[in-house]
Design a protein around this motif. Structure first.
Motif, mmCIF file in Angstrom:
data_model
loop_
_atom_site.group_PDB
_atom_site.id
_atom_site.type_symbol
_atom_site.label_atom_id
_atom_site.label_comp_id
_atom_site.label_asym_id
_atom_site.label_seq_id
_atom_site.Cartn_x
_atom_site.Cartn_y
_atom_site.Cartn_z
ATOM 1 N N CYS A 71 0.834 -1.207 0.000
ATOM 2 C CA CYS A 71 0.000 0.000 0.000
ATOM 3 C C CYS A 71 0.869 1.257 0.000
ATOM 4 C CB CYS A 71 -0.912 0.027 1.219
ATOM 5 S SG CYS A 71 -2.051 -1.344 1.316
ATOM 6 N N GLN A 72 0.292 2.320 -0.497
ATOM 7 C CA GLN A 72 0.896 3.646 -0.411
ATOM 8 C C GLN A 72 -0.204 4.668 -0.209
ATOM 9 O OE1 GLN A 72 2.940 5.158 -3.894
ATOM 10 N NE2 GLN A 72 4.313 6.401 -2.641
ATOM 11 N N GLU A 73 -0.014 5.481 0.798
ATOM 12 C CA GLU A 73 -1.018 6.510 1.080
ATOM 13 C C GLU A 73 -0.971 7.584 0.010
ATOM 14 O OE1 GLU A 73 -2.239 8.541 5.155
ATOM 15 O OE2 GLU A 73 -0.530 9.545 4.249
ATOM 16 N N GLN A 74 -2.148 7.961 -0.480
ATOM 17 C CA GLN A 74 -2.281 8.999 -1.506
ATOM 18 C C GLN A 74 -3.195 10.088 -0.986
ATOM 19 O OE1 GLN A 74 -3.808 6.838 -4.891
ATOM 20 N NE2 GLN A 74 -1.788 6.077 -5.494
ATOM 21 N N ARG A 75 -2.638 11.268 -0.907
ATOM 22 C CA ARG A 75 -3.419 12.429 -0.483
ATOM 23 C C ARG A 75 -3.792 13.234 -1.720
ATOM 24 N NH1 ARG A 75 0.240 15.609 3.195
ATOM 25 N NH2 ARG A 75 1.897 14.511 2.102
ATOM 26 N N LEU A 76 -5.074 13.306 -2.010
ATOM 27 C CA LEU A 76 -5.574 13.956 -3.214
ATOM 28 C C LEU A 76 -6.259 15.262 -2.849
ATOM 29 C CD1 LEU A 76 -7.153 10.830 -4.961
ATOM 30 C CD2 LEU A 76 -4.801 11.645 -5.047
ATOM 31 N N THR A 77 -5.948 16.305 -3.604
ATOM 32 C CA THR A 77 -6.564 17.617 -3.415
ATOM 33 C C THR A 77 -7.149 18.050 -4.747
ATOM 34 O OG1 THR A 77 -4.949 18.184 -1.707
ATOM 35 C CG2 THR A 77 -6.195 19.993 -2.688
ATOM 36 N N TYR A 78 -8.466 18.204 -4.770
ATOM 37 C CA TYR A 78 -9.166 18.620 -5.984
ATOM 38 C C TYR A 78 -9.611 20.073 -5.862
ATOM 39 C CZ TYR A 78 -9.413 13.594 -6.884
ATOM 40 O OH TYR A 78 -9.097 12.278 -7.082
ATOM 41 N N LEU A 79 -9.915 20.674 -7.013
ATOM 42 C CA LEU A 79 -10.346 22.064 -7.057
ATOM 43 C C LEU A 79 -11.867 22.141 -7.014
ATOM 44 C CD1 LEU A 79 -7.965 23.552 -9.775
ATOM 45 C CD2 LEU A 79 -7.915 24.002 -7.321
ATOM 46 N N PRO A 80 -12.419 23.091 -6.262
ATOM 47 C CA PRO A 80 -13.880 23.266 -6.253
ATOM 48 C C PRO A 80 -14.342 24.028 -7.489
ATOM 49 C CG PRO A 80 -12.852 24.860 -4.793
ATOM 50 C CD PRO A 80 -11.734 24.006 -5.349
ATOM 51 N N GLN A 81 -15.595 24.409 -7.493
ATOM 52 C CA GLN A 81 -16.125 25.222 -8.576
ATOM 53 C C GLN A 81 -15.369 26.548 -8.641
ATOM 54 O OE1 GLN A 81 -18.300 24.528 -10.831
ATOM 55 N NE2 GLN A 81 -19.402 22.736 -10.081
ATOM 56 N N PRO A 82 -15.131 27.126 -9.829
ATOM 57 C CA PRO A 82 -15.630 26.674 -11.140
ATOM 58 C C PRO A 82 -14.669 25.762 -11.890
ATOM 59 C CG PRO A 82 -14.715 28.858 -11.336
ATOM 60 C CD PRO A 82 -14.550 28.465 -9.882
ATOM 61 N N TRP A 83 -13.537 25.366 -11.272
ATOM 62 C CA TRP A 83 -12.576 24.516 -11.972
ATOM 63 C C TRP A 83 -13.004 23.052 -11.964
ATOM 64 C CZ3 TRP A 83 -11.153 28.551 -8.806
ATOM 65 C CH2 TRP A 83 -10.427 29.574 -9.420
ATOM 66 N N GLY A 84 -13.592 22.592 -10.871
ATOM 67 C CA GLY A 84 -13.981 21.194 -10.757
ATOM 68 C C GLY A 84 -15.333 21.054 -10.085
ATOM 69 N N ASN A 85 -15.640 19.827 -9.661
ATOM 70 C CA ASN A 85 -16.934 19.539 -9.038
ATOM 71 C C ASN A 85 -16.790 18.925 -7.656
ATOM 72 O OD1 ASN A 85 -18.487 20.379 -11.295
ATOM 73 N ND2 ASN A 85 -18.084 18.425 -12.307
ATOM 74 N N CYS A 86 -15.659 19.157 -7.015
ATOM 75 C CA CYS A 86 -15.466 18.542 -5.702
ATOM 76 C C CYS A 86 -16.289 19.279 -4.655
ATOM 77 C CB CYS A 86 -13.986 18.547 -5.316
ATOM 78 S SG CYS A 86 -13.323 20.160 -4.866
ATOM 79 N N ARG A 87 -16.492 18.609 -3.544
ATOM 80 C CA ARG A 87 -17.276 19.175 -2.441
ATOM 81 C C ARG A 87 -16.320 19.711 -1.384
ATOM 82 N NH1 ARG A 87 -18.719 17.761 2.632
ATOM 83 N NH2 ARG A 87 -20.765 18.419 3.381
ATOM 84 N N ALA A 88 -16.323 21.036 -1.201
ATOM 85 C CA ALA A 88 -15.447 21.665 -0.223
ATOM 86 C C ALA A 88 -15.982 21.435 1.182
ATOM 87 C CB ALA A 88 -15.314 23.161 -0.500
ATOM 88 N N GLU A 89 -15.075 21.381 2.139
ATOM 89 C CA GLU A 89 -15.481 21.151 3.527
ATOM 90 C C GLU A 89 -16.268 22.320 4.082
ATOM 91 O OE1 GLU A 89 -12.014 20.298 5.750
ATOM 92 O OE2 GLU A 89 -11.616 18.380 4.769
ATOM 93 N N SER A 90 -16.075 23.517 3.506
ATOM 94 C CA SER A 90 -16.765 24.698 4.020
ATOM 95 C C SER A 90 -18.174 24.851 3.490
ATOM 96 C CB SER A 90 -15.959 25.957 3.654
ATOM 97 O OG SER A 90 -15.805 26.056 2.240
ATOM 98 N N GLU A 91 -18.613 23.952 2.589
ATOM 99 C CA GLU A 91 -19.952 24.066 2.030
ATOM 100 C C GLU A 91 -20.976 23.664 3.086
ATOM 101 O OE1 GLU A 91 -20.122 21.817 -1.494
ATOM 102 O OE2 GLU A 91 -18.726 23.077 -2.602
ATOM 103 N N LEU A 92 -21.835 24.604 3.411
ATOM 104 C CA LEU A 92 -22.825 24.366 4.458
ATOM 105 C C LEU A 92 -24.116 23.791 3.916
ATOM 106 C CD1 LEU A 92 -22.309 27.652 6.513
ATOM 107 C CD2 LEU A 92 -21.257 25.419 6.868
ATOM 108 N N TRP A 93 -24.236 23.762 2.566
ATOM 109 C CA TRP A 93 -25.495 23.261 2.009
ATOM 110 C C TRP A 93 -25.615 21.750 2.150
ATOM 111 C CZ3 TRP A 93 -24.577 19.750 -1.771
ATOM 112 C CH2 TRP A 93 -23.342 19.812 -2.413
#
Length: 539
Positions: free
Chosen positions: A281-303
């Motif tokens: 195994c190897q740990e992989q830390r992935l960081t994606y971009l939120p809108q408008p670059w991507g569709n990831c869900r940010a931790e600060s989204e309260l909705w």
């Protein structure tokens, strides 16, 4: 004989006519303030503008071929700049991004992942009672029989408890686990926690989020090593095929973080008996971009509300929530592996209700269940290899040790070795490939190349447009004033009769010393009082 007096009257000039100010014309004889200065015309603005070529194209001077060529060059450069600016804007609005990878980033916490394992066989055949076989007929395909071994005809059993059936008839880890070692230390079934999945009763090692077990080193022997007996003699016989019928033998394994629930029927991998399987195994830390670059869900989204039964958001938890809502809407109950306090579905409707509902759930952004990827994600890359076990010498030893024959050892025993390749993590991060600062820099370069302009040049143009527009608005809003008397070339001819009519004392009855005005102007004050009407008056 009529007397005609010719008077030369010089009126103050209009403010709207351009003229050079004389040193003595600071204030009119009326004492009124000087009016607003008219805005510059285009030629005057072009001659002082910092925009390259505008002064030669629109400035003062004769019109000719030279000016026409400068105008053409200015318009061509402006069109080229606008074309380049539009291309840059389209590139910026497409929100391009790139993936930056750091293959040897130090791991922030060398915590061992959670390991969930399930026996592919859901129910042990010897543990099923007649009532269990009757209630699980839709799942197992086994025909229900009465106590005398005949086919069921009007049998009556109490209402089933699906949790009790799974817990009682599932494979018990204490019976399957033959040996367990973690980082060189002995472990047992007490180090595993029970978890329910689509495979029934499963077990998770290192599931405690508050106290995860650390990994002290990388390589084989520094991780989790298990020897398991899959108990093939307990596998259900196949009477007929159902959606839950399994033709495989072995276990399903999923390696995940403690915050993520197991979703083993889709994310797990299989381990076969008769082999020792090595999982690096190897740990992989992935960081994606939120809108408008991507569709990831940010931790600060309260909705996004917190998912019931889970401490953190994950794609697996979101999928389980969607499946639960779909089953609740159709069947008014939930499956055992779904979180919540709702009523658990009885086994007789698992296939016709739950499975059909789950199959109707789509994936992706267009499906009824859209689960965005979190912007910060930890997953574990795997490299799997295997060798056959046991060899001839160890087969006899294991047979004596566990009181089994060699054939049973080869068909049921397996060894699973999970370890970190190294105590480093692989960091992958999405970054914006074209940001606002890059856009402004490219626009500034294009402006300087084609038209020699800058931000201050744009402010000059805006200031000129504002000045001209404001002056025209004031002219529209200003009410015209009625002139006192029309003049013609600055000369006014007055007849004697007109002077008599304008005189405040037309009759001779006025007293000479009583302040009566005479026929002619008072020559003691040739230019009138300081607040007089005219700048110059001469007869």
């Amino acid at each position: 004989m009529p007397i005609e007096i010719v008077c030369k009257i010089k009126f103050a000039e209009e403010d709207g006519k351009p003229k050079e100010k004389e040193a003595g014309d600071e204030q009119s004889l009326l004492g009124a303030a000087r009016g607003a200065v008219a805005p510059r015309d285009l030629a005057a603005f072009a001659s002082t503008s910092t925009l390259h070529g505008l002064g030669r194209a629109c400035g003062p001077g004769p019109h000719g071929l030279r000016r026409a060529l400068w105008t053409l060059a200015l318009l061509t450069s402006l069109a080229a700049f606008l074309y380049q600016a539009a291309s840059l804007a389209r590139g910026y609005l497409s929100r391009p991004h790139l993936l930056a990878m750091d293959p040897a980033a130090p791991a922030p916490v060398a915590g061992f992942p959670a390991v969930t394992l399930c026996n592919i066989n859901r129910f042990r055949h010897s543990a099923l009672s007649d009532a269990d076989i009757f209630h699980l007929a839709n799942l197992t395909g086994l025909p229900p029989k009465d106590r005398d071994g005949h086919r069921a005809a009007g049998l009556r059993y109490p209402e089933p408890d699906m949790v009790d059936i799974l817990n009682r008839t599932g494979h018990q880890l204490a019976d399957m686990l033959k040996s367990c070692n973690f980082s060189g230390r002995h472990c047992s079934a007490s180090n595993f926690s029970v978890v329910y999945t689509r495979y029934g009763k499963c077990y998770t090692f290192n599931a405690d989020l508050q106290r995860p077990l650390p990994s002290r080193a990388g390589g084989m022997g520094s991780g989790l090593e298990l020897m398991l007996d899959i108990q093939q003699e307990e596998y259900l016989p196949i009477w007929k095929e159902t959606n839950e019928t399994s033709f495989e033998a072995g276990i399903r394994v999923q390696i995940h973080s403690q915050e993520e629930p197991p979703y083993i029927h889709q994310l797990g991998f299989g381990v076969s008996p008769g082999f020792q399987t090595f999982v690096s195994c190897q740990e992989q830390r992935l960081t994606y971009l939120p809108q408008p670059w991507g569709n990831c869900r940010a931790e600060s989204e309260l909705w996004e509300p917190k998912l019931q039964g889970y401490s953190a958001y994950s794609v697996s938890a979101c999928r389980l929530r969607c499946e639960k809502e779909a089953v609740l809407q159709r069947c008014h109950c939930r499956m055992v592996h779904m979180p919540g306090n709702e009523t658990i579905c009885p086994p007789n409707i698992y296939i016709e209700c739950a499975d059909h509902t789950l199959d109707s759930l789509g994936g992706g952004s267009e499906g009824p269940c859209f689960c965005p990827t979190p912007c910060n994600l930890t997953r574990y890359g795997k490299e799997i290899s295997m060798v056959r076990i046991p060899n001839r010498g160890s087969a006899r030893y294991l047979a004596r040790k566990y009181n089994r024959n060699e054939t049973y050892i080869r068909e049921n025993f397996l060894v699973l070795d999970i370890f970190f390749e190294a105590l480093t993590s692989e960091a992958m991060e999405q970054r914006a490939a074209y940001g606002l600062s890059a856009l402004l820099g490219d626009l500034g370069g294009q402006m300087g190349l084609f038209i020699g302009a800058s931000i201050l040049t744009l402010l000059e143009i805006l200031d000129y447009v504002y000045e001209v527009s404001w002056d025209r608005l004031k002219r529209v809003w200003r009410h015209p004033k009625t002139p006192l008397r029309a003049s013609s070339g600055g000369i006014s001819t007055l007849g004697l009769q007109e002077l008599k009519e304008q005189s405040p004392c037309p009759s001779r009855g006025c007293a000479e010393g009583g302040g009566a005005s005479s026929l002619l102007p008072n020559h003691h004050h040739p230019h009138g009082p300081p607040g007089g009407l005219f700048e110059d008056f001469a007869c």
